[in-house]
Design a protein around this motif. Structure first.
Motif, PDB file in Angstrom:
ATOM      1  N   HIS A 138       0.127  -9.774 -21.924  1.00 29.26           N
ATOM      2  CA  HIS A 138       0.382 -10.979 -21.131  1.00 29.26           C
ATOM      3  C   HIS A 138      -0.551 -12.108 -21.580  1.00 29.26           C
ATOM      4  O   HIS A 138      -1.753 -11.908 -21.737  1.00 29.26           O
ATOM      5  N   VAL A 139       0.041 -13.288 -21.755  1.00 30.20           N
ATOM      6  CA  VAL A 139      -0.705 -14.463 -22.239  1.00 30.20           C
ATOM      7  C   VAL A 139      -0.427 -15.624 -21.291  1.00 30.20           C
ATOM      8  O   VAL A 139       0.740 -15.944 -21.032  1.00 30.20           O
ATOM      9  N   HIS A 140      -1.479 -16.246 -20.773  1.00 25.97           N
ATOM     10  CA  HIS A 140      -1.360 -17.325 -19.790  1.00 25.97           C
ATOM     11  C   HIS A 140      -1.886 -18.629 -20.395  1.00 25.97           C
ATOM     12  O   HIS A 140      -2.921 -18.621 -21.069  1.00 25.97           O
ATOM     13  N   ALA A 141      -1.185 -19.728 -20.150  1.00 32.23           N
ATOM     14  CA  ALA A 141      -1.559 -21.011 -20.748  1.00 32.23           C
ATOM     15  C   ALA A 141      -1.881 -22.035 -19.666  1.00 32.23           C
ATOM     16  O   ALA A 141      -1.056 -22.298 -18.794  1.00 32.23           O
ATOM     17  N   VAL A 142      -3.081 -22.621 -19.748  1.00 34.11           N
ATOM     18  CA  VAL A 142      -3.516 -23.687 -18.838  1.00 34.11           C
ATOM     19  C   VAL A 142      -3.539 -24.990 -19.626  1.00 34.11           C
ATOM     20  O   VAL A 142      -3.999 -25.010 -20.773  1.00 34.11           O
ATOM     21  N   ARG A 143      -3.050 -26.106 -19.046  1.00 31.99           N
ATOM     22  CA  ARG A 143      -3.125 -27.425 -19.679  1.00 31.99           C
ATOM     23  C   ARG A 143      -3.853 -28.356 -18.726  1.00 31.99           C
ATOM     24  O   ARG A 143      -3.370 -28.594 -17.609  1.00 31.99           O
ATOM     25  N   LEU A 144      -4.987 -28.902 -19.165  1.00 35.35           N
ATOM     26  CA  LEU A 144      -5.848 -29.641 -18.234  1.00 35.35           C
ATOM     27  C   LEU A 144      -6.578 -30.757 -18.965  1.00 35.35           C
ATOM     28  O   LEU A 144      -7.208 -30.511 -20.005  1.00 35.35           O
ATOM     29  N   ARG A 145      -6.482 -31.990 -18.424  1.00 35.80           N
ATOM     30  CA  ARG A 145      -7.249 -33.106 -19.009  1.00 35.80           C
ATOM     31  C   ARG A 145      -8.732 -32.767 -18.984  1.00 35.80           C
ATOM     32  O   ARG A 145      -9.233 -32.199 -17.994  1.00 35.80           O
ATOM     33  N   GLY A 146      -9.412 -33.055 -20.060  1.00 34.41           N
ATOM     34  CA  GLY A 146     -10.838 -32.736 -20.158  1.00 34.41           C
ATOM     35  C   GLY A 146     -11.098 -31.552 -21.059  1.00 34.41           C
ATOM     36  O   GLY A 146     -12.186 -31.422 -21.627  1.00 34.41           O
ATOM     37  N   LEU A 147     -10.082 -30.689 -21.218  1.00 35.87           N
ATOM     38  CA  LEU A 147     -10.255 -29.528 -22.094  1.00 35.87           C
ATOM     39  C   LEU A 147      -9.979 -29.916 -23.547  1.00 35.87           C
ATOM     40  O   LEU A 147      -9.268 -30.889 -23.834  1.00 35.87           O
ATOM     41  N   VAL A 148     -10.502 -29.124 -24.480  1.00 29.40           N
ATOM     42  CA  VAL A 148     -10.129 -29.244 -25.906  1.00 29.40           C
ATOM     43  C   VAL A 148      -9.344 -27.973 -26.253  1.00 29.40           C
ATOM     44  O   VAL A 148      -8.126 -27.966 -26.170  1.00 29.40           O
ATOM     45  N   ALA A 149     -10.037 -26.887 -26.585  1.00 28.48           N
ATOM     46  CA  ALA A 149      -9.349 -25.630 -26.923  1.00 28.48           C
ATOM     47  C   ALA A 149     -10.255 -24.465 -26.539  1.00 28.48           C
ATOM     48  O   ALA A 149     -11.375 -24.353 -27.051  1.00 28.48           O
ATOM     49  N   HIS A 150      -9.756 -23.604 -25.663  1.00 26.02           N
ATOM     50  CA  HIS A 150     -10.588 -22.544 -25.084  1.00 26.02           C
ATOM     51  C   HIS A 150      -9.741 -21.279 -24.934  1.00 26.02           C
ATOM     52  O   HIS A 150      -8.525 -21.367 -24.762  1.00 26.02           O
ATOM     53  N   GLN A 151     -10.393 -20.147 -24.975  1.00 25.97           N
ATOM     54  CA  GLN A 151      -9.641 -18.895 -24.788  1.00 25.97           C
ATOM     55  C   GLN A 151     -10.535 -17.823 -24.180  1.00 25.97           C
ATOM     56  O   GLN A 151     -11.705 -17.697 -24.538  1.00 25.97           O
ATOM     57  N   GLU A 152      -9.927 -17.053 -23.262  1.00 21.58           N
ATOM     58  CA  GLU A 152     -10.624 -15.886 -22.710  1.00 21.58           C
ATOM     59  C   GLU A 152      -9.757 -14.658 -22.938  1.00 21.58           C
ATOM     60  O   GLU A 152      -8.547 -14.702 -22.689  1.00 21.58           O
TER      61      GLU A 152
END
Ligand SMILES: NC(=O)C1=CN([C@@H]2O[C@H](COP(=O)(O)OP(=O)(O)OC[C@H]3O[C@@H](n4cnc5c(N)ncnc54)[C@H](OP(=O)(O)O)[C@@H]3O)[C@@H](O)[C@H]2O)C=CC1
Ligand SMILES: O=C(O)C1=N[C@H](C(=O)O)C[C@H](O)C1
Length: 253
Positions: free
Chosen positions: A189-203
């Motif tokens: 399972h892969v979840h995607a968040v889109r948020l102003r202020g972010l660049v590129a992050h992963q957990e």
């Protein structure tokens, strides 16, 4: 002192966020020479006319494959960071390269060293945990989801678990809103968040009874991708054929 022999480099997607950063990095590198900077309205054939030996592609998922085929036809090595690649598209590039055996193509979902290490660590850990899910978080101007990095991470996790004979992660969900459990990539399972202020992050979240392991990477600035892009630009000419993932250039695969 003898003059440094420079590699002539073209950048595709030159006006984009990554293209602009790559141009600045190439211009600052004494051994690289920017000979072409092309964007949406330009003809990729200009790469050859400009004498480029290597082209760096950070364009959009819908055009990157066509760019790579044009570069292979022109005998120009390709360093590709654009997301959206599928296995059939990669196979078409492999097949094409049979006609151009000296040309190198690198398709790398992520050029940040920490992101590449995240993927390697996650693949190593994956067999030892019952549960594993991936969460990627990006700026809201990104056009694709989930990210290429998240797909590559999930594929590596799935391959490691399959090789070790690990059972699917437990999940009792029988009722869910569409999308609530994210996308499923090779069973992960892969979840995607889109948020102003972010660049590129992963957990990468891994769970066992009584313990959790979280492997997290943050690209806080596009500068994080530049050492990998420059390393690839310098190395791709010595690595004919198709390579998928910077980990192969870093001895991490
Ligand atoms: N591998 C990695 O480490 C990284 C990969 N990426 C990936 O790189 C890609 C680009 O990201 P980003 O720079 O943020 O995106 P942008 O949208 O900022 O840049 C893409 C650029 O490509 C241009 N373009 C569109 N079609 C063509 C074409 N046929 N030839 C040349 N240029 C074209 C676009 O023009 P227009 O806007 O006019 O369409 C735009 O200027 C994405 O797929 C992203 O996921 C991003 C960061 C790191
Ligand atoms: O669009 C981006 O920004 C990024 N795209 C790549 C991806 O899809 O994985 C790499 C990085 O996450 C930044």
């Amino acid at each position: 002192m003898a003059p440094v022999s420079q590699i002539p480099v073209a950048v595709l997607g030159a006006a984009g966020r990554m293209g602009r950063a790559v141009i600045a990095a190439v211009e600052a590198a004494p051994d690289l020479d920017l000979v072409a900077a092309l964007d949406a309205d330009d003809d990729v054939a200009e790469v050859r006319a400009a004498g480029a030996r290597v082209a760096v592609d950070f364009t959009v998922p819908g055009v990157t494959e066509a760019n790579v085929h044009a570069l292979v036809d022109a005998g120009v090595h390709a360093v590709v960071g654009t997301s959206g690649w599928t296995e059939p598209a990669l196979q078409r590039v492999r097949d094409h390269l049979v006609e151009a055996p000296s040309v190198g193509v690198l398709v790398a979902p992520n050029f940040a060293l920490g992101a590449v290490l995240t993927m390697a660590f996650a693949a190593k850990a994956a067999r030892w945990f019952e549960s594993v899910e991936v969460v990627e978080l990006h700026h809201p101007d990104k056009v694709d989801a989930p990210s290429g990095t998240a797909r590559h991470t999930a594929q590596a996790i799935a391959a490691a678990r399959e090789a070790a004979g690990v059972a699917p992660a437990p999940d009792a969900t029988t009722t869910a809103l569409d999308g609530a459990r994210g996308a499923v990539v090779d069973g992960v399972h892969v979840h995607a968040v889109r948020l102003r202020g972010l660049v590129a992050h992963q957990e990468v979240l891994l769970g066992n009874p009584g313990e959790l392991l979280t492997i997290r990477h943050d690209s806080l600035d596009r500068a994080s991708f530049m050492p990998g892009v420059l390393l690839a630009t310098r190395s791709v000419g010595a690595r004919p054929g198709l390579t998928v993932g910077l980990e192969h250039y870093l001895d991490l695969a």
